[in-house]
Design a protein around this motif. Structure first.
Motif, PDB file in Angstrom:
ATOM      1  N   LEU A 129       2.276 -18.255   3.223  1.00  0.00           N
ATOM      2  CA  LEU A 129       3.760 -17.932   3.507  1.00  0.00           C
ATOM      3  C   LEU A 129       3.492 -16.743   3.596  1.00  0.00           C
ATOM      4  O   LEU A 129       3.492 -14.970   3.793  1.00  0.00           O
ATOM      5  N   GLN A 130       3.295 -16.362   1.741  1.00  0.00           N
ATOM      6  CA  GLN A 130       2.968 -14.662   1.322  1.00  0.00           C
ATOM      7  C   GLN A 130       2.031 -13.716   1.370  1.00  0.00           C
ATOM      8  O   GLN A 130       2.612 -13.026   1.254  1.00  0.00           O
ATOM      9  N   GLY A 131       0.694 -14.574   2.065  1.00  0.00           N
ATOM     10  CA  GLY A 131      -0.613 -13.696   2.671  1.00  0.00           C
ATOM     11  C   GLY A 131       0.639 -13.764   4.620  1.00  0.00           C
ATOM     12  O   GLY A 131      -0.139 -12.420   4.607  1.00  0.00           O
ATOM     13  N   GLY A 137       3.865  -6.270   5.709  1.00  0.00           N
ATOM     14  CA  GLY A 137       4.605  -5.534   4.927  1.00  0.00           C
ATOM     15  C   GLY A 137       5.812  -6.142   4.654  1.00  0.00           C
ATOM     16  O   GLY A 137       6.642  -5.162   4.588  1.00  0.00           O
ATOM     17  N   VAL A 138       6.869  -6.872   4.172  1.00  0.00           N
ATOM     18  CA  VAL A 138       7.487  -7.665   4.095  1.00  0.00           C
ATOM     19  C   VAL A 138       8.009  -8.120   2.736  1.00  0.00           C
ATOM     20  O   VAL A 138       7.111  -9.184   2.683  1.00  0.00           O
ATOM     21  N   PRO A 139       8.620  -7.251   1.964  1.00  0.00           N
ATOM     22  CA  PRO A 139       9.137  -7.998   1.015  1.00  0.00           C
ATOM     23  C   PRO A 139       9.237  -9.508   0.193  1.00  0.00           C
ATOM     24  O   PRO A 139      10.044  -9.715   1.757  1.00  0.00           O
ATOM     25  N   TYR A 140       9.598 -10.254   0.013  1.00  0.00           N
ATOM     26  CA  TYR A 140      10.020 -11.583  -0.429  1.00  0.00           C
ATOM     27  C   TYR A 140       9.994 -11.678  -1.885  1.00  0.00           C
ATOM     28  O   TYR A 140       9.308 -11.692  -3.226  1.00  0.00           O
ATOM     29  N   LEU A 371      13.559  -6.783  -3.531  1.00  0.00           N
ATOM     30  CA  LEU A 371      13.661  -5.317  -2.678  1.00  0.00           C
ATOM     31  C   LEU A 371      12.975  -4.579  -3.374  1.00  0.00           C
ATOM     32  O   LEU A 371      12.299  -3.411  -2.937  1.00  0.00           O
ATOM     33  N   GLU A 372      12.927  -4.693  -4.832  1.00  0.00           N
ATOM     34  CA  GLU A 372      12.346  -3.283  -5.542  1.00  0.00           C
ATOM     35  C   GLU A 372      11.278  -3.507  -6.029  1.00  0.00           C
ATOM     36  O   GLU A 372      10.621  -2.236  -6.344  1.00  0.00           O
TER      37      GLU A 372
END
Length: 378
Positions: A129-131, A137-140, A371-372
């Protein structure tokens, strides 16, 4: 007309469920997280993944994400449709989430600013999922691709820890081809390991969690059945020797100045179970002791080791590190969890609560850190 506009609230997609054997535990975790997120600060979009891999739009209803009469919840029961699917575009210039059903016009659900994945096990906690989120391009929240994969595979996790000088216990690995092509040779390998380290042994899937598929084996008679039970969850299995001692856990959380460790907890012996298995954890709710009754020196040592494990695997955000405090007074690291449980009885939030970080504050800190943090190489 006023020039003032309301501030944009970050939109959080809480992704839960999944294809692993820990599907129900992920649903429990999602319920707890949805209760804790500050709705004045964040907009929330719950997305459940069914056991067959469909991304479903679900109701924002934490009360239905709980154990009822010893029955575990599932995404299929929460999904708003039996056919509709949620799609996250694999395009870093577009974070628009789309929902579609057969024969209907796709409906835009709005952009997502950050994903809080509360998936456990393969297809969620293991870097897959992280890949996808990196490509999108979504932060997680949580660790990246490599750290998540290392944290899921107990074989390579132990290899990484050993290479950094962290104490790990004796273990043996039986890879899929070994058992499939020559089970007799693989069996001898395990028996030789038992000859060196003694019985009983613990046979477990190499890439599963929540004590799924683990069997305590007292002699050769129960070995084949234990291997097959582990292989139901993962074709690659791990064999470990018994480490007598106390089970100690420690949480790690990333702050602005780097990772810090929580007060540790102790998992007491469970009388109704051979070991701290799935039933003990989630159905019979074995109670952990927080903080663990350790000396100041032992507390400092396990906190140091927990942070060292976090750094060794290049983790981000959060980790729960599990240890054995052996009878000789030395700690051995058993494993880390890069997405530990957040159920009401889970040890990770309990340890941080005792360390002065409330449940809602813990969730907020993880979301703000995500988010940062940029996606991509970092």
């Amino acid at each position: 007309m006023s020039s003032e506009t309301s501030p944009h609230k970050p939109r959080v997609a809480v992704v839960f469920g999944g294809r692993s054997s820990e599907h129900a535990i992920s649903v429990l975790t999602a319920g707890a997280v949805l209760r804790a997120i500050d709705r004045d600060k964040y907009d929330v979009l719950p997305i459940g993944i069914t056991t067959d891999g469909r991304w479903a739009l679900t109701a924002d209803d934490p009360e239905r994400m709980a154990i009822a009469d010893r029955r575990l919840p599932s995404v299929a029961e929460l999904a708003e449709s039996t056919e509709g699917g949620v799609v996250l575009p694999v395009d870093p210039t577009n974070r628009e989430v789309v929902y579609s059903e057969p024969g209907s016009v796709p409906k835009a659900l709005g952009e997502v600013d950050v994903v809080f994945p509360v998936l456990h096990g393969p297809y969620g906690e293991d870097g897959t999922l992280q890949g996808l989120l990196e490509l999108s391009g979504v932060p997680y929240v949580g660790s990246g691709v490599l750290s998540s994969a290392v944290g899921q595979d107990k074989d390579y996790m132990k290899r990484v820890f050993a290479s950094f000088g962290l104490p790990v216990g004796p273990y043996e690995v039986i890879r899929p081809r070994e058992w499939e092509k020559d089970p007799a040779a693989a069996r001898r390998k395990i028996v030789d390991f038992a000859g060196e380290h003694g019985w009983p042994l613990f046979v477990k899937p190499a890439r599963a969690g929540s004590s799924m598929g683990i069997t305590k084996v007292d002699d050769l008679a129960g070995l084949d059945e234990a291997v097959e039970e582990a292989r139901r969850h993962d074709p690659k299995i791990l064999v470990e020797s018994l480490l007598s001692g106390r089970e100690i856990e420690c949480g790690v959380l990333e702050f602005e100045d780097g990772p810090r460790a929580s007060v540790p907890a102790e998992i007491p012996p469970v009388t109704a179970h051979d070991f701290y298995d799935f039933e003990a954890k989630y159905i019979d709710s074995a109670d952990g002791i927080v903080p663990a009754p350790l000396t100041a020196e032992q507390t400092a040592e396990v906190q140091k080791l927990a942070v060292a494990a976090f750094e060794a695997a290049s983790c981000e955000g959060l980790v729960r590190a599990d240890f054995f405090l052996q009878d000789n007074g030395e700690f051995v690291i058993n494993e880390i969890n890069t997405l530990p449980g957040f159920t009401p009885i889970s040890m990770y939030p309990r340890m941080w609560q005792e360390s002065g970080v409330s449940y809602p504050e813990l969730i907020d800190r993880l979301l703000q850190a995500a988010l940062e943090r940029s996606t991509g190489l970092r």
